[in-house]
Design an enzyme around this catalytic site. Sequence first.
Site, PDB file in Angstrom:
ATOM      1  N   LYS A 192       3.065 -13.029   7.420  1.00 43.32           N
ATOM      2  CA  LYS A 192       1.877 -12.346   6.879  1.00 43.32           C
ATOM      3  C   LYS A 192       1.325 -13.201   5.747  1.00 43.32           C
ATOM      4  O   LYS A 192       1.924 -13.294   4.683  1.00 43.32           O
ATOM      5  CB  LYS A 192       2.284 -10.957   6.368  1.00 43.32           C
ATOM      6  CG  LYS A 192       1.208 -10.138   5.682  1.00 43.32           C
ATOM      7  CD  LYS A 192       1.825  -8.812   5.227  1.00 43.32           C
ATOM      8  CE  LYS A 192       0.813  -7.883   4.581  1.00 43.32           C
ATOM      9  NZ  LYS A 192       0.447  -8.327   3.223  1.00 43.32           N
ATOM     10  N   TYR A 232       6.782 -11.656   4.375  1.00 37.90           N
ATOM     11  CA  TYR A 232       5.688 -11.139   3.559  1.00 37.90           C
ATOM     12  C   TYR A 232       5.310 -12.163   2.500  1.00 37.90           C
ATOM     13  O   TYR A 232       5.990 -12.314   1.490  1.00 37.90           O
ATOM     14  CB  TYR A 232       6.131  -9.825   2.918  1.00 37.90           C
ATOM     15  CG  TYR A 232       5.106  -9.131   2.048  1.00 37.90           C
ATOM     16  CD1 TYR A 232       3.912  -8.681   2.587  1.00 37.90           C
ATOM     17  CD2 TYR A 232       5.357  -8.895   0.703  1.00 37.90           C
ATOM     18  CE1 TYR A 232       2.982  -8.019   1.799  1.00 37.90           C
ATOM     19  CE2 TYR A 232       4.442  -8.237  -0.095  1.00 37.90           C
ATOM     20  CZ  TYR A 232       3.253  -7.803   0.463  1.00 37.90           C
ATOM     21  OH  TYR A 232       2.333  -7.160  -0.319  1.00 37.90           O
ATOM     22  N   THR A 289       0.831  -1.206   0.000  1.00 33.64           N
ATOM     23  CA  THR A 289       0.000   0.000   0.000  1.00 33.64           C
ATOM     24  C   THR A 289       0.862   1.250   0.000  1.00 33.64           C
ATOM     25  O   THR A 289       0.446   2.292  -0.508  1.00 33.64           O
ATOM     26  CB  THR A 289      -0.921   0.016   1.234  1.00 33.64           C
ATOM     27  OG1 THR A 289      -1.542  -1.267   1.357  1.00 33.64           O
ATOM     28  CG2 THR A 289      -1.992   1.074   1.105  1.00 33.64           C
TER      29      THR A 289
END
Length: 297
Positions: free
Chosen positions: A159, A131, A44
């Site tokens: 994640k 990630y 993001t």
Amino acid sequence: MFTGLSAFPLSPLGRDGIDESAFIRLIKRLVSAEVDSICALGSTGNYAYLQADQRARITRLAVEHAVNTPVVIGVGALTTDEVLAYAEDAQEAGADGLLLPPMSYQPLRDDEVLTLYETVARSVDVPICVYDNPTTTRFTFSDTLHADIAQLPHIGSIKIPGVPDDPAEAAARVERLKAGIPKHVTVGVSGDAFAARGLNAGCDAWYSVIGGLFPEPALAITRAAQAGDGDKTAQLCDALAPFWMLYKQHGGSLRVIATAAEQLGLVGPDCLPRPLQTLDDAGRRSLDDVLNALNLE
């Protein structure tokens, strides 16, 4: 640190590069809401599109204005040397943790990804969040690879990219992953529409896009899950279904969140790095309707 709501803010651009005042506004908004952590320079935050000096500036602004809120900094890059440089910069700036994706142009093998995490883990002093997002990295982790990486020093969290729709299957997925990793390594769900399913299935954290702009509803979902109220968690997440539908209609969360930030006056126009663009006029009208219906502000 890798528990509760981790909010992922935009890295808004202006005419002269990073729109620092807008970024500071976003960080202060998260601090005021009392999110559990802030992750700057995630997907993001458009880390892959930013130059080294821009990433360094975002890192310092995030740490400076987060007050006592823990800050995680994304350090993904194409080469290991770049990752190490970004990790060193983040630590020097005072970051509390690192977010590391296996970013690539050439497809990566499992042994190459393991070596990446080994190299970084042995070179840093702060915890790392692995990630796992095949949509952006084009790399799919196996549970075996996750287990091998989780044994490394300084690995603090994984994640994951959502969970199955069925609650029993979701719980089994999280349980299976946790069974292969050390107890101190947390598991966090990403993909906003999966928040309730992931948290109710036993995830320890929600790595949240919407939380980076609208922290209050994201916190309400997270706190309901932490209180053990699975029904309320699901109800609160389901109430945001029109927002999740916009994600589907516009190729993911980024363009929707960036346009919403523009509509609210929190960032300026054209805040995304080109060639990325915010929503067109029709998309903006649909977004306005959803923001008004859900009282998101």
